[in-house]
Design a protein around this motif. Sequence first.
Motif, PDB file in Angstrom:
ATOM      1  N   SER A  19      37.899  25.456  -6.261  1.00 24.51           N
ATOM      2  CA  SER A  19      37.154  26.461  -7.200  1.00 24.51           C
ATOM      3  C   SER A  19      36.022  26.974  -6.461  1.00 24.51           C
ATOM      4  CB  SER A  19      36.536  25.825  -8.258  1.00 24.51           C
ATOM      5  OG  SER A  19      35.700  24.683  -7.885  1.00 24.51           O
ATOM      6  N   VAL A  32      34.651  28.684 -11.162  1.00 21.39           N
ATOM      7  CA  VAL A  32      35.975  29.397 -11.508  1.00 21.39           C
ATOM      8  C   VAL A  32      36.888  28.829 -10.600  1.00 21.39           C
ATOM      9  CG1 VAL A  32      34.709  31.402 -12.434  1.00 21.39           C
ATOM     10  CG2 VAL A  32      35.355  31.259 -10.034  1.00 21.39           C
ATOM     11  N   PRO A  33      38.259  29.124 -10.986  1.00 18.02           N
ATOM     12  CA  PRO A  33      39.382  28.415 -10.201  1.00 18.02           C
ATOM     13  C   PRO A  33      39.503  29.324  -9.000  1.00 18.02           C
ATOM     14  CG  PRO A  33      40.404  29.208 -12.173  1.00 18.02           C
ATOM     15  CD  PRO A  33      38.753  29.551 -12.403  1.00 18.02           C
ATOM     16  N   LYS A  34      39.857  28.748  -7.845  1.00 18.66           N
ATOM     17  CA  LYS A  34      40.498  29.859  -6.862  1.00 18.66           C
ATOM     18  C   LYS A  34      42.102  30.157  -7.258  1.00 18.66           C
ATOM     19  CE  LYS A  34      38.558  27.336  -2.732  1.00 18.66           C
ATOM     20  NZ  LYS A  34      38.896  26.574  -1.495  1.00 18.66           N
ATOM     21  N   GLY A  40      45.066  26.217  -9.795  1.00 21.13           N
ATOM     22  CA  GLY A  40      44.998  26.619 -11.315  1.00 21.13           C
ATOM     23  C   GLY A  40      45.371  25.361 -12.057  1.00 21.13           C
ATOM     24  N   ASN A  71      39.205  30.187 -18.020  1.00 23.09           N
ATOM     25  CA  ASN A  71      38.676  30.630 -16.427  1.00 23.09           C
ATOM     26  C   ASN A  71      37.401  30.373 -15.963  1.00 23.09           C
ATOM     27  OD1 ASN A  71      37.443  32.477 -18.456  1.00 23.09           O
ATOM     28  ND2 ASN A  71      38.577  34.212 -17.141  1.00 23.09           N
ATOM     29  N   GLY A  72      36.726  29.512 -16.774  1.00 18.03           N
ATOM     30  CA  GLY A  72      35.584  29.308 -16.192  1.00 18.03           C
ATOM     31  C   GLY A  72      34.694  28.042 -16.786  1.00 18.03           C
ATOM     32  N   LEU A 362      33.508  35.982 -16.409  1.00 17.98           N
ATOM     33  CA  LEU A 362      34.499  35.068 -16.069  1.00 17.98           C
ATOM     34  C   LEU A 362      35.753  36.033 -15.751  1.00 17.98           C
ATOM     35  CD1 LEU A 362      34.246  32.206 -18.801  1.00 17.98           C
ATOM     36  CD2 LEU A 362      33.229  32.266 -16.313  1.00 17.98           C
ATOM     37  N   ASP A 363      36.082  36.958 -16.314  1.00 22.42           N
ATOM     38  CA  ASP A 363      37.263  37.603 -15.975  1.00 22.42           C
ATOM     39  C   ASP A 363      37.202  38.406 -14.428  1.00 22.42           C
ATOM     40  OD1 ASP A 363      38.435  37.013 -18.522  1.00 22.42           O
ATOM     41  OD2 ASP A 363      37.623  39.043 -19.230  1.00 22.42           O
ATOM     42  N   SER A 366      36.839  35.452 -11.708  1.00 18.16           N
ATOM     43  CA  SER A 366      38.264  34.745 -11.433  1.00 18.16           C
ATOM     44  C   SER A 366      39.478  35.753 -11.252  1.00 18.16           C
ATOM     45  CB  SER A 366      38.757  34.097 -12.712  1.00 18.16           C
ATOM     46  OG  SER A 366      38.957  34.905 -13.747  1.00 18.16           O
ATOM     47  N   SER A 367      39.320  37.103 -10.822  1.00 20.64           N
ATOM     48  CA  SER A 367      39.894  38.124 -10.585  1.00 20.64           C
ATOM     49  C   SER A 367      40.250  38.063  -9.058  1.00 20.64           C
ATOM     50  CB  SER A 367      39.760  39.332 -11.051  1.00 20.64           C
ATOM     51  OG  SER A 367      38.543  39.818 -10.356  1.00 20.64           O
TER      52      SER A 367
END
Length: 386
Positions: A19, A32-34, A40, A71-72, A362-363, A366-367
Amino acid sequence: MSIQHQFPDVHWVWKGGISFVYEVHPRIVVKVPKPGEFEGEQFRKELRIYEIFSQHPSCPSIVQCFLYADNGIFLEYMRDISLCSRIQDNHIRDQQTMVVTKVEMLEPLSLRKIWINDLAQAVAFLESLNLAHGDLRPENILLDRNRLKLSDFDCTAEIGTDFEACMAPYGRLLNSNEPDQGRRGTAGFLGPRTEQFALGSLYYLINYGYEVYGDRCLTDDPKEHGPKVVDLLQNMEFPELDGDPLIDGIIHKCWHNKYATVSDLAAYTKTLLPERTKEESNTGMISIPGWCLPIGRMIRGLWSAFRYWCALMLCRNGEAANTEVNSGKPSGHRCGLDENFPAEDFSSRKAYCQGLEKRGLLDILSSSEPEQLGFTLEWYRHSCHG
């Protein structure tokens, strides 16, 4: 509009294994995930652990979660370095062999005892939920000044499942004398044995200032030092303990699986604390004279109202936050209340996080990778906050 203009208070502060971590407030970060399938999946594992946490009273020795989504995860900002870095800062090493030749300073004994207990209480809390952390090591233990808390739950699993993240000296392979624990040469099953062993090695690190066998060269080739440590631990061969006798006794028992449960260990480590610290640990509060109570209630009421107002202004979605805070009903992704944060603090910080989520933070985060979003790493920012 760039993300820096849209969210000027957001800064990239850390790059973890699965992350990225961003500061969103002087006391809040978001993880947030890589990008990637493995990352994921690991992130979803950690998310499931926070879902479990949210259904129970929180533990003050675990990093507090304010809000989570797919996503967070919004978390308490532990503004200082990890236990790993804190200990290593006091090392002098031989640069060829990487052996620790000198420890310039140990933490005060009273603080070491508090840390020992904090770790035991955190792992005992997990055990009470039928969980084992599964990756207890100094990199996953965070500090905010001298406060220590456990973090990173992507390897956390139910007691009895396979121990996968076994890293010496915080995990060991089984030998032929332990058939009840699993197959020889494997790490066995997660449970009190694996968790207390890791705690024993962490306690060694805290009290000696270096890792198990970190003060000696075991092989001619420094690259073979790690495998040699694995072999020694598998054969239950440990360095001599010649420090504080009380703490050495705990380390020895942890290494030799003498505590039936981590809760038993935690009950004992609590006796190491000064009486005042025990009381604060039990209640999360310090006793005050009775005549102060009416004044205290009035001040807390005013402060709560002020913080509540600030939260509504900051989150830029006051109506939604107002409904959530006043109703007292948990949302679909609410985390539990920590004794370190009074109710009004938790509610205002949660409302702040909800506002950021509503605005799409978050969107955005995480994009893509941080650099592609225009961020540079700013870990130094932690030292700017009082």
